[in-house]
Design an enzyme around this catalytic site. Structure first.
Site, PDB file in Angstrom:
ATOM      1  N   LYS A   1     -16.678 -23.311 -10.282  1.00  0.00           N
ATOM      2  CA  LYS A   1     -18.127 -23.187 -10.115  1.00  0.00           C
ATOM      3  C   LYS A   1     -18.642 -21.836 -10.625  1.00  0.00           C
ATOM      4  CE  LYS A   1     -18.156 -26.525  -6.367  1.00  0.00           C
ATOM      5  NZ  LYS A   1     -18.710 -26.892  -5.043  1.00  0.00           N
TER       6      LYS A   1
ATOM      7  N   TYR B   1     -24.380 -35.010  -8.594  1.00  0.00           N
ATOM      8  CA  TYR B   1     -24.424 -34.853  -7.137  1.00  0.00           C
ATOM      9  C   TYR B   1     -25.380 -35.846  -6.469  1.00  0.00           C
ATOM     10  CZ  TYR B   1     -21.609 -30.615  -7.422  1.00  0.00           C
ATOM     11  OH  TYR B   1     -20.579 -29.724  -7.610  1.00  0.00           O
TER      12      TYR B   1
ATOM     13  N   ASN C   1     -18.598 -22.186  -3.211  1.00  0.00           N
ATOM     14  CA  ASN C   1     -17.215 -22.342  -2.722  1.00  0.00           C
ATOM     15  C   ASN C   1     -16.185 -22.469  -3.851  1.00  0.00           C
ATOM     16  OD1 ASN C   1     -17.763 -24.942  -3.480  1.00  0.00           O
ATOM     17  ND2 ASN C   1     -17.273 -25.896  -1.521  1.00  0.00           N
TER      18      ASN C   1
ATOM     19  N   HIS D   1     -14.560 -27.363  -7.224  1.00  0.00           N
ATOM     20  CA  HIS D   1     -14.765 -28.751  -6.804  1.00  0.00           C
ATOM     21  C   HIS D   1     -13.475 -29.536  -7.016  1.00  0.00           C
ATOM     22  CE1 HIS D   1     -16.557 -32.781  -6.634  1.00  0.00           C
ATOM     23  NE2 HIS D   1     -15.833 -33.063  -7.705  1.00  0.00           N
TER      24      HIS D   1
ATOM     25  N   GLU E   1     -16.019 -39.273 -12.138  1.00  0.00           N
ATOM     26  CA  GLU E   1     -16.374 -37.888 -12.488  1.00  0.00           C
ATOM     27  C   GLU E   1     -15.738 -37.475 -13.820  1.00  0.00           C
ATOM     28  OE1 GLU E   1     -15.217 -35.664  -8.993  1.00  0.00           O
ATOM     29  OE2 GLU E   1     -16.866 -36.513  -7.813  1.00  0.00           O
TER      30      GLU E   1
HETATM   31  P1  CMP Z   1     -18.133 -29.972  -3.316  1.00  0.00           P
HETATM   32  O1  CMP Z   1     -17.364 -30.676  -2.265  1.00  0.00           O
HETATM   33  O2  CMP Z   1     -17.509 -29.538  -4.541  1.00  0.00           O
HETATM   34  O3  CMP Z   1     -19.395 -30.892  -3.693  1.00  0.00           O
HETATM   35  C1  CMP Z   1     -20.535 -30.940  -2.843  1.00  0.00           C
HETATM   36  C2  CMP Z   1     -20.955 -29.547  -2.594  1.00  0.00           C
HETATM   37  O4  CMP Z   1     -22.083 -29.379  -1.769  1.00  0.00           O
HETATM   38  C3  CMP Z   1     -19.864 -28.826  -1.807  1.00  0.00           C
HETATM   39  O5  CMP Z   1     -18.755 -28.653  -2.639  1.00  0.00           O
HETATM   40  C4  CMP Z   1     -20.574 -27.558  -1.396  1.00  0.00           C
HETATM   41  O6  CMP Z   1     -20.582 -26.589  -2.425  1.00  0.00           O
HETATM   42  C5  CMP Z   1     -21.990 -28.078  -1.203  1.00  0.00           C
HETATM   43  N1  CMP Z   1     -22.278 -28.164   0.198  1.00  0.00           N
HETATM   44  C6  CMP Z   1     -21.732 -29.012   1.081  1.00  0.00           C
HETATM   45  N2  CMP Z   1     -22.242 -28.807   2.312  1.00  0.00           N
HETATM   46  C7  CMP Z   1     -23.132 -27.793   2.180  1.00  0.00           C
HETATM   47  C8  CMP Z   1     -23.975 -27.124   3.087  1.00  0.00           C
HETATM   48  N3  CMP Z   1     -24.021 -27.449   4.371  1.00  0.00           N
HETATM   49  N4  CMP Z   1     -24.759 -26.133   2.607  1.00  0.00           N
HETATM   50  C9  CMP Z   1     -24.719 -25.803   1.300  1.00  0.00           C
HETATM   51  N5  CMP Z   1     -23.931 -26.418   0.386  1.00  0.00           N
HETATM   52  C10 CMP Z   1     -23.139 -27.395   0.822  1.00  0.00           C
END
Ligand code: CMP
Length: 138
Positions: free
Chosen positions: A10, A50, A113, A116, A127
């Site tokens: 990311k 998404y 984070n 992914h 994907e």
């Molecule tokens: P990922 O699982 O890669 O794909 C969905 C993304 O949404 C997840 O990583 C996080 O980066 C984001 N995400 C999920 N929950 C939250 C949250 N509560 N607040 C902000 N971002 C979120």
């Protein structure tokens, strides 16, 4: 049991210069890189990727963030790829990620984070197809 998963490094991890270190961990854990590209996602493409989260409160923040800078997109191959990769990257919330996981090492927050990983074999295929043509896989 599928043998591919899809990943994205990311924007904040790319910006921090962590992509090489992350791919080193990925390869050391016996994932083979089938496809790899650096790309700046359009808002249209990120919104579509998404779409499953479109009713969640963080959706617009997520799309804005994922289009804020280039990402690395990759298809990875290994037996039991989806589950093994989710184990390697750790919990979505980095404060809950286990020691040694990629998110524990590189993630800044729940939103930022670092990486992914597909959550099912079905989504790994969807994907991967979303980002790569068949002539981009080796
Ligand atoms: P990922 O699982 O890669 O794909 C969905 C993304 O949404 C997840 O990583 C996080 O980066 C984001 N995400 C999920 N929950 C939250 C949250 N509560 N607040 C902000 N971002 C979120």
């Amino acid at each position: 049991m599928g043998n591919i998963t899809f990943t994205m490094i990311k924007p904040e991890a790319v910006e921090a210069g962590s992509s090489g270190a992350i791919f080193k961990i990925i390869e050391e854990n016996n994932f083979r890189i089938v496809s790899l590209k650096k790309v700046l996602l359009s808002a249209e493409k990120a919104s579509k990727f998404y779409e499953v989260h479109k009713d969640r409160p963080f959706y617009s923040e997520l799309v804005e963030y994922m289009t804020s800078g280039p990402i690395f997109a990759a298809i990875l191959e290994k037996d039991n790829a989806v589950l093994d990769f989710r184990e390697l990257i750790g919990s979505t919330n980095p404060s809950e990620a286990k020691d040694g996981t990629i998110r524990k090492l590189f993630a800044e927050s729940m939103a930022k984070n670092a990486i992914h990983g597909s959550d099912s074999d079905e989504n790994a295929i969807i994907e991967s197809d979303f980002h790569f043509d068949s002539n981009e896989r080796f």
